[in-house]
Design a protein around this motif. Structure first.
Motif: not given
Length: 310
Positions: A254-264
């Motif tokens: 499981d992995v979650t990344q957020r940056a500059f209003g975007a999300k994966l």
């Protein structure tokens, strides 16, 4: 014949003229507007040039009535009370009226010189503390469109079809692809599903992939299709920093990344240990990201955006 004395004379005339003109300009600047600049210079360097200009307040003058009463008492003292008969009053016509004291007009106090206005230097607001109600943030946007992304996925081997209206409503467009290996209800069946949604204008909203990868030949084949699709998506969106999540996705972590209003987000489903979901899209949660998103939301613009230059 030498011309040196003429040159010296010309230089002397030039410097004298320059000094005279400069003095006139300086005097005009200092004495203009009621000597405003001169007073400001005096206040700045404490020269006390106008210290003696202020006049002392005048002594209050004696009123005319008080002066007349005092003069009348001094000229006509009251006669003593005796038994001798009083002499008849003198003829009023021949009686000399007492001289009146001159009426003194109160002097108008001189106005004190106006205080020199101190000019405050202009201050830059560049380093002021940001106002929370106006603070914004950098946000991401899709670097591609729905029709372009669908076409690129078709070229890479995922037949998602053309960008078309969704069954959900008129305001939603999408392209999708689904493949299943194995029968329905089979616990060893493998499947892959991808859907890309957006607006009729081609602006992307979100991308979702659901994959079931059992530990068999079909599951491993679906897994390769899934990894190829994720790499293609991250390449087309050009959010290259999200590519650091590929290692965890390859290990099914499981992995979650957020940056500059975007999300994966990649996560395993709770009910099925071999079923996974991947979500990729814009997610603006902070007030700063929401404010910036509103500013650049074309649907809120009162004027149409200019057409691209061909």
């Amino acid at each position: 014949m030498s011309v040196a004395p003429l040159r010296k004379k010309s230089r002397a005339v030039f410097w004298i003229a320059a000094i005279v003109i400069g003095s006139i300009i300086l005097a005009t600047a200092l004495f203009a507007n009621g000597m405003h600049n001169l007073r400001a210079l005096d206040a700045r360097y404490h020269l006390d040039l106008f210290k003696g200009a202020a006049q002392q307040p005048p002594t209050p003058a004696v009123t005319a009535a008080a002066a007349q009463t005092a003069t009348g008492q001094a000229a006509n003292p009251k006669p003593a009370e005796t038994g001798a008969p009083r002499s008849p009053p003198a003829n009023p016509a021949t009686t000399t009226a007492p001289a009146r004291a001159p009426v003194q007009t109160p002097a108008t106090p001189a106005k004190a010189p106006a205080a020199a206005k101190v000019k405050h230097a202009r201050r830059s607001h560049l380093f002021d503390t940001p106002v929370d109600a106006l603070r914004g943030a950098f946000i991401r946007s899709w670097r591609t469109t729905g029709p372009m992304l669908c076409a690129d996925l078709i070229k890479s081997g995922l037949p998602v079809g053309e960008w078309r209206q969704s069954a959900l409503g008129v305001g939603t467009y999408e392209c999708s692809y689904e493949i299943q290996k194995g029968g329905n209800g089979d616990s060893n069946a493998a499947s892959f599903f991808i859907i890309i949604r957006g607006t009729p204008a081609g602006e992307l909203d979100n991308i979702r992939i659901k994959v079931i990868m059992p530990d068999n030949v079909d599951g491993r084949a679906i897994g390769e299709t899934f990894i190829d699709g994720v790499v293609q998506l991250l390449t087309e969106t050009r959010w290259l920093d999200f590519q650091t999540a590929l290692e965890a996705i390859g290990k099914l972590q499981d992995v979650t990344q957020r940056a500059f209003g975007a999300k994966l987000a990649f996560f395993r489903e709770f009910q099925n240990d071999r079923s996974f979901n991947l979500q990729l899209g814009l997610e603006r949660k902070t007030p700063e990201e929401i404010r910036t998103g509103i500013v650049f939301d074309k649907a809120r613009w009162t004027l149409p955006s200019p057409s691209p230059v061909k």
